[in-house]
Design an enzyme around this catalytic site. Structure first.
Site, PDB file in Angstrom:
ATOM      1  N   CYS A 116       0.815  -1.225   0.000  1.00 43.45           N
ATOM      2  CA  CYS A 116       0.000   0.000   0.000  1.00 43.45           C
ATOM      3  C   CYS A 116       0.843   1.268   0.000  1.00 43.45           C
ATOM      4  O   CYS A 116       0.315   2.362  -0.211  1.00 43.45           O
ATOM      5  CB  CYS A 116      -0.961  -0.011   1.184  1.00 43.45           C
ATOM      6  SG  CYS A 116      -2.134  -1.362   1.076  1.00 43.45           S
ATOM      7  N   HIS A 256      -3.376   7.104   2.761  1.00 41.22           N
ATOM      8  CA  HIS A 256      -3.775   5.830   2.152  1.00 41.22           C
ATOM      9  C   HIS A 256      -5.152   5.452   2.695  1.00 41.22           C
ATOM     10  O   HIS A 256      -5.429   5.620   3.887  1.00 41.22           O
ATOM     11  CB  HIS A 256      -2.734   4.760   2.505  1.00 41.22           C
ATOM     12  CG  HIS A 256      -3.177   3.380   2.167  1.00 41.22           C
ATOM     13  ND1 HIS A 256      -3.586   3.027   0.897  1.00 41.22           N
ATOM     14  CD2 HIS A 256      -3.312   2.260   2.939  1.00 41.22           C
ATOM     15  CE1 HIS A 256      -3.931   1.749   0.897  1.00 41.22           C
ATOM     16  NE2 HIS A 256      -3.780   1.264   2.120  1.00 41.22           N
ATOM     17  N   ASN A 286     -10.130  -0.180  -0.391  1.00 43.16           N
ATOM     18  CA  ASN A 286      -8.667  -0.089  -0.403  1.00 43.16           C
ATOM     19  C   ASN A 286      -8.146  -0.647  -1.728  1.00 43.16           C
ATOM     20  O   ASN A 286      -8.185  -1.857  -1.950  1.00 43.16           O
ATOM     21  CB  ASN A 286      -8.112  -0.880   0.791  1.00 43.16           C
ATOM     22  CG  ASN A 286      -6.596  -0.817   0.890  1.00 43.16           C
ATOM     23  OD1 ASN A 286      -5.921  -0.370  -0.033  1.00 43.16           O
ATOM     24  ND2 ASN A 286      -6.060  -1.281   2.006  1.00 43.16           N
TER      25      ASN A 286
HETATM   26  O1  UT7 Z   1      -3.816  -1.249   3.612  1.00 47.92           O
HETATM   27  C1  UT7 Z   1      -2.910  -2.148   4.167  1.00 47.92           C
HETATM   28  C2  UT7 Z   1      -2.926  -2.087   5.620  1.00 47.92           C
HETATM   29  N1  UT7 Z   1      -4.161  -2.598   6.150  1.00 47.92           N
HETATM   30  C3  UT7 Z   1      -4.830  -1.921   7.062  1.00 47.92           C
HETATM   31  O2  UT7 Z   1      -4.468  -0.827   7.406  1.00 47.92           O
HETATM   32  C4  UT7 Z   1      -6.030  -2.590   7.701  1.00 47.92           C
HETATM   33  C5  UT7 Z   1      -5.936  -2.494   9.205  1.00 47.92           C
HETATM   34  N2  UT7 Z   1      -6.987  -3.193   9.902  1.00 47.92           N
HETATM   35  C6  UT7 Z   1      -8.297  -2.842   9.841  1.00 47.92           C
HETATM   36  O3  UT7 Z   1      -8.670  -1.949   9.121  1.00 47.92           O
HETATM   37  C7  UT7 Z   1      -9.256  -3.525  10.749  1.00 47.92           C
HETATM   38  O4  UT7 Z   1      -8.540  -4.281  11.705  1.00 47.92           O
HETATM   39  C8  UT7 Z   1     -10.274  -4.445  10.018  1.00 47.92           C
HETATM   40  C9  UT7 Z   1     -11.271  -3.622   9.219  1.00 47.92           C
HETATM   41  C10 UT7 Z   1      -9.550  -5.414   9.098  1.00 47.92           C
HETATM   42  C11 UT7 Z   1     -11.092  -5.242  11.053  1.00 47.92           C
HETATM   43  O5  UT7 Z   1     -11.711  -4.360  11.961  1.00 47.92           O
HETATM   44  P1  UT7 Z   1     -11.541  -4.550  13.541  1.00 47.92           P
HETATM   45  O6  UT7 Z   1     -12.340  -3.521  14.168  1.00 47.92           O
HETATM   46  O7  UT7 Z   1     -10.081  -4.602  13.856  1.00 47.92           O
HETATM   47  O8  UT7 Z   1     -12.233  -5.938  13.765  1.00 47.92           O
HETATM   48  P2  UT7 Z   1     -11.628  -7.260  14.415  1.00 47.92           P
HETATM   49  O9  UT7 Z   1     -10.800  -8.004  13.445  1.00 47.92           O
HETATM   50  O10 UT7 Z   1     -11.057  -6.935  15.743  1.00 47.92           O
HETATM   51  O11 UT7 Z   1     -12.965  -8.069  14.648  1.00 47.92           O
HETATM   52  C12 UT7 Z   1     -14.002  -7.618  15.532  1.00 47.92           C
HETATM   53  C13 UT7 Z   1     -15.177  -8.570  15.446  1.00 47.92           C
HETATM   54  C14 UT7 Z   1     -14.753 -10.036  15.562  1.00 47.92           C
HETATM   55  O12 UT7 Z   1     -15.780 -10.731  16.243  1.00 47.92           O
HETATM   56  P3  UT7 Z   1     -15.645 -11.067  17.805  1.00 47.92           P
HETATM   57  O13 UT7 Z   1     -14.389 -11.857  17.949  1.00 47.92           O
HETATM   58  O14 UT7 Z   1     -15.558  -9.712  18.488  1.00 47.92           O
HETATM   59  O15 UT7 Z   1     -16.907 -11.805  18.099  1.00 47.92           O
HETATM   60  C15 UT7 Z   1     -14.697 -10.505  14.114  1.00 47.92           C
HETATM   61  O16 UT7 Z   1     -14.901 -11.901  14.008  1.00 47.92           O
HETATM   62  O17 UT7 Z   1     -15.806  -8.454  14.159  1.00 47.92           O
HETATM   63  C16 UT7 Z   1     -15.828  -9.731  13.515  1.00 47.92           C
HETATM   64  N3  UT7 Z   1     -15.663  -9.512  12.096  1.00 47.92           N
HETATM   65  C17 UT7 Z   1     -16.682  -9.274  11.256  1.00 47.92           C
HETATM   66  N4  UT7 Z   1     -18.015  -9.196  11.458  1.00 47.92           N
HETATM   67  C18 UT7 Z   1     -18.786  -8.931  10.376  1.00 47.92           C
HETATM   68  C19 UT7 Z   1     -14.495  -9.480  11.385  1.00 47.92           C
HETATM   69  N5  UT7 Z   1     -14.751  -9.229  10.090  1.00 47.92           N
HETATM   70  C20 UT7 Z   1     -16.100  -9.092   9.988  1.00 47.92           C
HETATM   71  C21 UT7 Z   1     -16.959  -8.835   8.903  1.00 47.92           C
HETATM   72  N6  UT7 Z   1     -18.295  -8.736   9.143  1.00 47.92           N
HETATM   73  N7  UT7 Z   1     -16.500  -8.624   7.646  1.00 47.92           N
END
Ligand code: UT7
Length: 329
Positions: A116, A256, A286
Protein backbone atom coordinates in the site's frame (compact mmCIF):
# COMPACT_ATOMS: atom_id res chain seq x y z
CA UNK A 1 19.98 28.91 -10.76
CA UNK A 2 17.32 27.61 -8.34
CA UNK A 3 17.07 23.92 -7.49
CA UNK A 4 15.49 21.47 -9.94
CA UNK A 5 12.39 19.95 -8.38
CA UNK A 6 9.99 17.32 -9.65
CA UNK A 7 6.40 18.53 -9.82
CA UNK A 8 3.15 16.73 -10.46
CA UNK A 9 1.83 18.38 -13.64
CA UNK A 10 -1.14 16.08 -14.25
CA UNK A 11 -3.24 13.46 -12.53
CA UNK A 12 -5.69 10.87 -13.84
CA UNK A 13 -7.38 7.70 -12.71
CA UNK A 14 -9.48 4.76 -13.72
CA UNK A 15 -11.88 2.54 -11.81
CA UNK A 16 -13.77 -0.37 -13.36
CA UNK A 17 -17.54 -0.09 -13.89
CA UNK A 18 -18.63 -3.04 -11.76
CA UNK A 19 -19.69 -1.97 -8.26
CA UNK A 20 -19.45 -4.58 -5.50
CA UNK A 21 -21.78 -3.34 -2.75
CA UNK A 22 -21.85 -4.29 0.91
CA UNK A 23 -25.27 -5.85 0.19
CA UNK A 24 -23.76 -8.18 -2.40
CA UNK A 25 -20.97 -9.13 0.03
CA UNK A 26 -23.69 -10.11 2.52
CA UNK A 27 -24.66 -12.86 0.07
CA UNK A 28 -21.06 -14.12 -0.16
CA UNK A 29 -19.77 -14.15 3.45
CA UNK A 30 -21.14 -13.76 6.99
CA UNK A 31 -21.09 -9.97 7.18
CA UNK A 32 -23.46 -7.03 7.04
CA UNK A 33 -23.61 -3.51 5.67
CA UNK A 34 -23.74 -1.92 9.13
CA UNK A 35 -20.57 -3.71 10.32
CA UNK A 36 -18.62 -2.83 7.19
CA UNK A 37 -19.67 0.84 7.23
CA UNK A 38 -19.06 1.37 10.93
CA UNK A 39 -15.76 -0.59 11.15
CA UNK A 40 -14.21 0.58 7.85
CA UNK A 41 -16.25 3.42 6.27
CA UNK A 42 -16.56 1.45 3.02
CA UNK A 43 -19.89 1.42 1.17
CA UNK A 44 -18.81 -0.08 -2.13
CA UNK A 45 -15.74 -0.95 -4.19
CA UNK A 46 -15.01 -1.50 -7.90
CA UNK A 47 -14.11 -4.86 -9.44
CA UNK A 48 -12.43 -5.45 -12.81
CA UNK A 49 -14.43 -8.21 -14.49
CA UNK A 50 -13.54 -10.09 -17.65
CA UNK A 51 -11.44 -13.09 -18.57
CA UNK A 52 -7.75 -12.26 -19.03
CA UNK A 53 -8.06 -8.64 -17.87
CA UNK A 54 -5.22 -7.69 -15.56
CA UNK A 55 -3.94 -4.59 -13.77
CA UNK A 56 -2.49 -3.22 -17.02
CA UNK A 57 -6.01 -2.71 -18.40
CA UNK A 58 -6.65 -0.14 -15.65
CA UNK A 59 -3.13 1.29 -15.89
CA UNK A 60 -3.47 1.81 -19.64
CA UNK A 61 -6.82 3.59 -19.19
CA UNK A 62 -5.40 5.89 -16.47
CA UNK A 63 -2.24 6.70 -18.45
CA UNK A 64 -4.18 7.36 -21.69
CA UNK A 65 -6.35 9.88 -19.82
CA UNK A 66 -3.25 11.43 -18.23
CA UNK A 67 -1.55 11.89 -21.62
CA UNK A 68 -4.74 13.40 -23.04
CA UNK A 69 -5.29 15.77 -20.10
CA UNK A 70 -1.71 17.01 -20.13
CA UNK A 71 -1.54 17.16 -23.91
CA UNK A 72 1.57 14.97 -23.87
CA UNK A 73 2.72 12.87 -26.81
CA UNK A 74 3.30 9.24 -25.71
CA UNK A 75 6.71 9.28 -27.41
CA UNK A 76 7.83 12.13 -25.07
CA UNK A 77 7.51 9.96 -21.94
CA UNK A 78 10.95 8.75 -20.88
CA UNK A 79 10.13 6.67 -17.79
CA UNK A 80 7.09 4.78 -16.43
CA UNK A 81 7.15 3.34 -12.92
CA UNK A 82 4.22 1.15 -11.94
CA UNK A 83 3.64 0.45 -8.25
CA UNK A 84 1.67 -2.77 -7.92
CA UNK A 85 1.43 -6.04 -6.02
CA UNK A 86 -0.85 -7.51 -8.66
CA UNK A 87 1.13 -7.47 -11.92
CA UNK A 88 -0.60 -9.07 -14.93
CA UNK A 89 2.16 -11.70 -14.93
CA UNK A 90 5.30 -12.49 -12.92
CA UNK A 91 7.21 -11.72 -16.10
CA UNK A 92 6.62 -9.19 -17.97
CA UNK A 93 6.35 -6.04 -15.82
CA UNK A 94 2.99 -4.28 -15.91
CA UNK A 95 4.74 -0.93 -16.56
CA UNK A 96 6.10 -2.49 -19.75
CA UNK A 97 2.59 -3.57 -20.83
CA UNK A 98 1.28 -0.09 -20.03
CA UNK A 99 3.99 1.49 -22.22
CA UNK A 100 3.03 -0.83 -25.07
CA UNK A 101 -0.70 -0.18 -24.64
CA UNK A 102 -0.29 3.61 -24.59
CA UNK A 103 2.37 4.00 -27.29
CA UNK A 104 5.06 5.23 -24.86
CA UNK A 105 7.73 3.65 -27.02
CA UNK A 106 10.66 5.78 -25.82
CA UNK A 107 10.20 5.06 -22.13
CA UNK A 108 12.15 2.66 -19.98
CA UNK A 109 9.79 1.03 -17.52
CA UNK A 110 9.71 -1.01 -14.36
CA UNK A 111 7.39 -2.21 -11.60
CA UNK A 112 7.96 -1.46 -7.95
CA UNK A 113 6.43 -3.38 -5.09
CA UNK A 114 5.84 -1.85 -1.66
CA UNK A 115 2.21 -2.90 -1.11
CA UNK A 116 0.00 0.00 0.00
CA UNK A 117 3.03 2.32 0.15
CA UNK A 118 3.89 1.52 -3.46
CA UNK A 119 2.75 4.85 -4.85
CA UNK A 120 4.82 6.89 -2.37
CA UNK A 121 7.91 4.75 -2.95
CA UNK A 122 7.44 5.04 -6.75
CA UNK A 123 6.80 8.79 -6.57
CA UNK A 124 10.03 9.27 -4.62
CA UNK A 125 11.94 7.10 -7.11
CA UNK A 126 10.51 9.02 -10.07
CA UNK A 127 11.35 12.30 -8.34
CA UNK A 128 15.04 11.36 -8.18
CA UNK A 129 15.20 10.78 -11.94
CA UNK A 130 13.66 14.21 -12.58
CA UNK A 131 15.77 16.03 -9.95
CA UNK A 132 18.97 14.58 -11.40
CA UNK A 133 18.11 16.13 -14.75
CA UNK A 134 18.31 12.83 -16.66
CA UNK A 135 14.53 12.40 -17.23
CA UNK A 136 11.99 15.09 -18.06
CA UNK A 137 8.62 13.37 -18.33
CA UNK A 138 8.05 10.56 -15.85
CA UNK A 139 4.78 8.74 -15.26
CA UNK A 140 4.21 7.28 -11.80
CA UNK A 141 1.34 4.82 -11.76
CA UNK A 142 -0.28 3.08 -8.77
CA UNK A 143 -2.49 0.22 -9.93
CA UNK A 144 -3.87 -2.91 -8.34
CA UNK A 145 -6.42 -5.54 -9.22
CA UNK A 146 -6.83 -6.64 -5.62
CA UNK A 147 -9.76 -8.88 -6.56
CA UNK A 148 -7.19 -11.23 -8.16
CA UNK A 149 -5.53 -11.99 -4.80
CA UNK A 150 -8.51 -11.75 -2.43
CA UNK A 151 -10.38 -14.74 -1.05
CA UNK A 152 -14.10 -14.04 -1.40
CA UNK A 153 -14.72 -16.63 1.31
CA UNK A 154 -12.68 -14.62 3.88
CA UNK A 155 -14.75 -11.87 5.49
CA UNK A 156 -11.65 -10.41 7.18
CA UNK A 157 -10.28 -9.24 3.82
CA UNK A 158 -12.89 -9.39 1.05
CA UNK A 159 -14.92 -6.50 2.44
CA UNK A 160 -11.93 -4.13 2.37
CA UNK A 161 -10.25 -4.28 -1.01
CA UNK A 162 -11.15 -3.04 -4.49
CA UNK A 163 -9.59 -2.51 -7.93
CA UNK A 164 -8.36 0.78 -9.39
CA UNK A 165 -5.49 2.80 -10.84
CA UNK A 166 -4.20 6.35 -10.60
CA UNK A 167 -1.33 8.05 -12.41
CA UNK A 168 0.60 11.31 -12.22
CA UNK A 169 2.98 13.04 -14.62
CA UNK A 170 6.20 14.36 -13.08
CA UNK A 171 8.13 17.15 -14.78
CA UNK A 172 11.02 19.43 -13.76
CA UNK A 173 10.34 22.85 -12.28
CA UNK A 174 12.54 25.63 -10.91
CA UNK A 175 9.66 27.55 -9.33
CA UNK A 176 10.15 25.96 -5.90
CA UNK A 177 6.99 23.85 -6.34
CA UNK A 178 6.65 20.05 -6.49
CA UNK A 179 8.08 17.36 -4.23
CA UNK A 180 9.87 18.95 -1.25
CA UNK A 181 10.56 16.09 1.16
CA UNK A 182 10.03 12.35 1.63
CA UNK A 183 10.37 10.15 4.70
CA UNK A 184 9.98 6.49 3.75
CA UNK A 185 10.29 3.47 6.05
CA UNK A 186 10.08 -0.32 6.12
CA UNK A 187 10.79 -2.92 8.79
CA UNK A 188 9.75 -6.43 7.65
CA UNK A 189 7.71 -6.86 10.82
CA UNK A 190 4.45 -7.16 8.90
CA UNK A 191 5.36 -10.52 7.38
CA UNK A 192 3.33 -12.31 10.06
CA UNK A 193 0.25 -10.13 9.87
CA UNK A 194 -0.22 -9.23 6.21
CA UNK A 195 1.02 -11.59 3.50
CA UNK A 196 0.27 -14.11 0.77
CA UNK A 197 1.84 -17.46 1.58
CA UNK A 198 1.98 -19.17 -1.80
CA UNK A 199 3.08 -18.07 -5.24
CA UNK A 200 6.49 -16.60 -4.42
CA UNK A 201 9.87 -18.32 -4.55
CA UNK A 202 9.59 -19.68 -0.98
CA UNK A 203 6.35 -21.50 -1.75
CA UNK A 204 5.78 -21.86 -5.48
CA UNK A 205 2.13 -22.65 -6.15
CA UNK A 206 1.10 -26.30 -5.91
CA UNK A 207 -2.31 -27.94 -6.04
CA UNK A 208 -2.15 -28.33 -2.25
CA UNK A 209 -1.64 -24.57 -1.79
CA UNK A 210 -4.62 -23.85 -3.99
CA UNK A 211 -6.81 -26.36 -2.14
CA UNK A 212 -5.81 -24.61 1.11
CA UNK A 213 -6.57 -21.21 -0.52
CA UNK A 214 -3.01 -20.04 0.23
CA UNK A 215 -2.72 -17.97 -2.95
CA UNK A 216 -4.79 -15.25 -1.28
CA UNK A 217 -4.04 -12.33 1.08
CA UNK A 218 -4.09 -13.08 4.80
CA UNK A 219 -4.52 -10.18 7.20
CA UNK A 220 -4.53 -10.10 10.98
CA UNK A 221 -6.34 -6.78 11.16
CA UNK A 222 -5.82 -5.54 14.72
CA UNK A 223 -1.99 -5.42 14.85
CA UNK A 224 -1.93 -3.94 11.34
CA UNK A 225 -4.41 -1.28 12.45
CA UNK A 226 -2.23 -0.34 15.46
CA UNK A 227 0.99 -0.22 13.45
CA UNK A 228 -0.71 1.83 10.71
CA UNK A 229 -1.95 4.46 13.12
CA UNK A 230 1.26 4.91 15.08
CA UNK A 231 3.63 4.83 12.11
CA UNK A 232 1.64 7.11 9.81
CA UNK A 233 1.01 9.72 12.50
CA UNK A 234 4.72 9.60 13.41
CA UNK A 235 5.99 10.32 9.88
CA UNK A 236 3.32 12.96 9.22
CA UNK A 237 4.32 14.86 12.38
CA UNK A 238 8.04 14.52 11.58
CA UNK A 239 7.65 15.76 8.00
CA UNK A 240 5.55 18.72 9.11
CA UNK A 241 7.99 19.71 11.81
CA UNK A 242 11.25 19.17 9.90
CA UNK A 243 9.90 21.47 7.17
CA UNK A 244 9.24 24.15 9.80
CA UNK A 245 5.47 23.97 9.38
CA UNK A 246 2.49 23.42 11.63
CA UNK A 247 -0.70 21.57 10.70
CA UNK A 248 -2.21 24.97 9.80
CA UNK A 249 0.32 25.36 6.97
CA UNK A 250 -0.75 22.09 5.35
CA UNK A 251 -3.76 22.54 3.07
CA UNK A 252 -4.47 18.83 2.53
CA UNK A 253 -3.56 15.55 4.14
CA UNK A 254 -3.86 12.64 1.69
CA UNK A 255 -3.77 9.35 3.58
CA UNK A 256 -3.78 5.83 2.15
CA UNK A 257 -7.40 4.65 2.20
CA UNK A 258 -7.41 1.45 4.27
CA UNK A 259 -9.97 2.21 6.96
CA UNK A 260 -11.85 5.41 7.83
CA UNK A 261 -11.12 4.83 11.53
CA UNK A 262 -7.36 4.66 10.80
CA UNK A 263 -7.58 7.92 8.84
CA UNK A 264 -9.51 9.67 11.61
CA UNK A 265 -7.10 8.46 14.30
CA UNK A 266 -4.03 9.53 12.31
CA UNK A 267 -5.56 12.99 11.82
CA UNK A 268 -6.32 13.26 15.53
CA UNK A 269 -2.83 12.12 16.56
CA UNK A 270 -1.25 14.62 14.15
CA UNK A 271 -3.60 17.34 15.42
CA UNK A 272 -4.94 17.80 11.91
CA UNK A 273 -8.57 18.78 11.06
CA UNK A 274 -10.68 16.18 9.20
CA UNK A 275 -12.17 18.90 6.90
CA UNK A 276 -8.80 19.00 5.10
CA UNK A 277 -8.28 15.24 4.87
CA UNK A 278 -8.97 13.63 1.50
CA UNK A 279 -11.21 10.59 1.71
CA UNK A 280 -12.86 8.44 -0.94
CA UNK A 281 -12.68 5.05 0.79
CA UNK A 282 -16.50 4.94 0.88
CA UNK A 283 -16.69 4.39 -2.88
CA UNK A 284 -13.50 2.52 -3.78
CA UNK A 285 -12.38 0.64 -0.64
CA UNK A 286 -8.67 -0.09 -0.40
CA UNK A 287 -7.12 -0.19 -3.89
CA UNK A 288 -3.57 -0.65 -2.44
CA UNK A 289 -1.18 1.34 -4.70
CA UNK A 290 -4.13 3.13 -6.29
CA UNK A 291 -5.58 4.96 -3.28
CA UNK A 292 -3.43 8.10 -3.13
CA UNK A 293 -3.43 9.04 -6.84
CA UNK A 294 -7.17 8.25 -6.95
CA UNK A 295 -7.69 10.72 -4.08
CA UNK A 296 -5.67 13.42 -5.89
CA UNK A 297 -7.73 12.75 -9.01
CA UNK A 298 -11.03 13.03 -7.12
CA UNK A 299 -10.04 16.24 -5.29
CA UNK A 300 -8.15 17.87 -8.18
CA UNK A 301 -10.75 20.64 -8.63
CA UNK A 302 -10.21 21.80 -5.04
CA UNK A 303 -6.41 22.04 -5.31
CA UNK A 304 -4.63 25.32 -5.95
CA UNK A 305 -1.11 26.08 -7.15
CA UNK A 306 1.20 26.40 -4.16
CA UNK A 307 -0.99 24.34 -1.76
CA UNK A 308 1.10 22.41 0.75
CA UNK A 309 0.06 18.75 0.65
CA UNK A 310 1.18 15.78 2.73
CA UNK A 311 0.73 12.26 1.36
CA UNK A 312 1.00 9.37 3.80
CA UNK A 313 0.69 5.61 3.55
CA UNK A 314 1.07 2.35 5.44
CA UNK A 315 1.03 -1.16 4.04
CA UNK A 316 2.31 -4.71 3.90
CA UNK A 317 5.94 -5.22 4.80
CA UNK A 318 5.45 -3.14 6.82
CA UNK A 319 6.13 -0.16 4.59
CA UNK A 320 5.13 3.40 5.35
CA UNK A 321 5.99 7.01 4.72
CA UNK A 322 5.05 10.62 4.14
CA UNK A 323 5.80 12.98 1.27
CA UNK A 324 5.51 16.77 1.40
CA UNK A 325 4.78 18.52 -1.89
CA UNK A 326 3.63 21.88 -3.18
CA UNK A 327 0.86 21.53 -5.77
CA UNK A 328 2.11 22.89 -9.08
CA UNK A 329 -0.87 22.99 -11.43
O1 UT7 B 1 -3.82 -1.25 3.61
C1 UT7 B 1 -2.91 -2.15 4.17
C2 UT7 B 1 -2.93 -2.09 5.62
N1 UT7 B 1 -4.16 -2.60 6.15
C3 UT7 B 1 -4.83 -1.92 7.06
O2 UT7 B 1 -4.47 -0.83 7.41
C4 UT7 B 1 -6.03 -2.59 7.70
C5 UT7 B 1 -5.94 -2.49 9.20
N2 UT7 B 1 -6.99 -3.19 9.90
C6 UT7 B 1 -8.30 -2.84 9.84
O3 UT7 B 1 -8.67 -1.95 9.12
C7 UT7 B 1 -9.26 -3.53 10.75
O4 UT7 B 1 -8.54 -4.28 11.70
C8 UT7 B 1 -10.27 -4.45 10.02
C9 UT7 B 1 -11.27 -3.62 9.22
C10 UT7 B 1 -9.55 -5.41 9.10
C11 UT7 B 1 -11.09 -5.24 11.05
O5 UT7 B 1 -11.71 -4.36 11.96
P1 UT7 B 1 -11.54 -4.55 13.54
O6 UT7 B 1 -12.34 -3.52 14.17
O7 UT7 B 1 -10.08 -4.60 13.86
O8 UT7 B 1 -12.23 -5.94 13.77
P2 UT7 B 1 -11.63 -7.26 14.42
O9 UT7 B 1 -10.80 -8.00 13.44
O10 UT7 B 1 -11.06 -6.94 15.74
O11 UT7 B 1 -12.97 -8.07 14.65
C12 UT7 B 1 -14.00 -7.62 15.53
C13 UT7 B 1 -15.18 -8.57 15.45
C14 UT7 B 1 -14.75 -10.04 15.56
O12 UT7 B 1 -15.78 -10.73 16.24
P3 UT7 B 1 -15.64 -11.07 17.80
O13 UT7 B 1 -14.39 -11.86 17.95
O14 UT7 B 1 -15.56 -9.71 18.49
O15 UT7 B 1 -16.91 -11.80 18.10
C15 UT7 B 1 -14.70 -10.50 14.11
O16 UT7 B 1 -14.90 -11.90 14.01
O17 UT7 B 1 -15.81 -8.45 14.16
C16 UT7 B 1 -15.83 -9.73 13.51
N3 UT7 B 1 -15.66 -9.51 12.10
C17 UT7 B 1 -16.68 -9.27 11.26
N4 UT7 B 1 -18.02 -9.20 11.46
C18 UT7 B 1 -18.79 -8.93 10.38
C19 UT7 B 1 -14.50 -9.48 11.39
N5 UT7 B 1 -14.75 -9.23 10.09
C20 UT7 B 1 -16.10 -9.09 9.99
C21 UT7 B 1 -16.96 -8.84 8.90
N6 UT7 B 1 -18.29 -8.74 9.14
N7 UT7 B 1 -16.50 -8.62 7.65
Amino acid sequence: MSKLNAAITGVAGYVPDYILTNKELETMVDTNDEWIRSRTGIQERRILKGEGKGTSVMGIAAVKLLLEKTNTAPSDIDLIICATVTPDMRVVDTANLVAKGTGCNNAFTFDLSAACSGFLFALTTGTKFVESGTHKKVIVLGADKMSSIIDYQDRATCIIFGDGAGAVLLEPTQEGLGIQDALLKSDGKGSENLYIKAGGSAHPITVDHVLAREQFVVQNGRPVFKAAVSNMSDVVKKVISRNNMTADDVKWLVPHQANRRIIETVAKMADYPMERVMMNIQKYGNTTAGTIPLCLWDYEDQLKKGDNIILTSFGGGYTWGAIYLKWAI
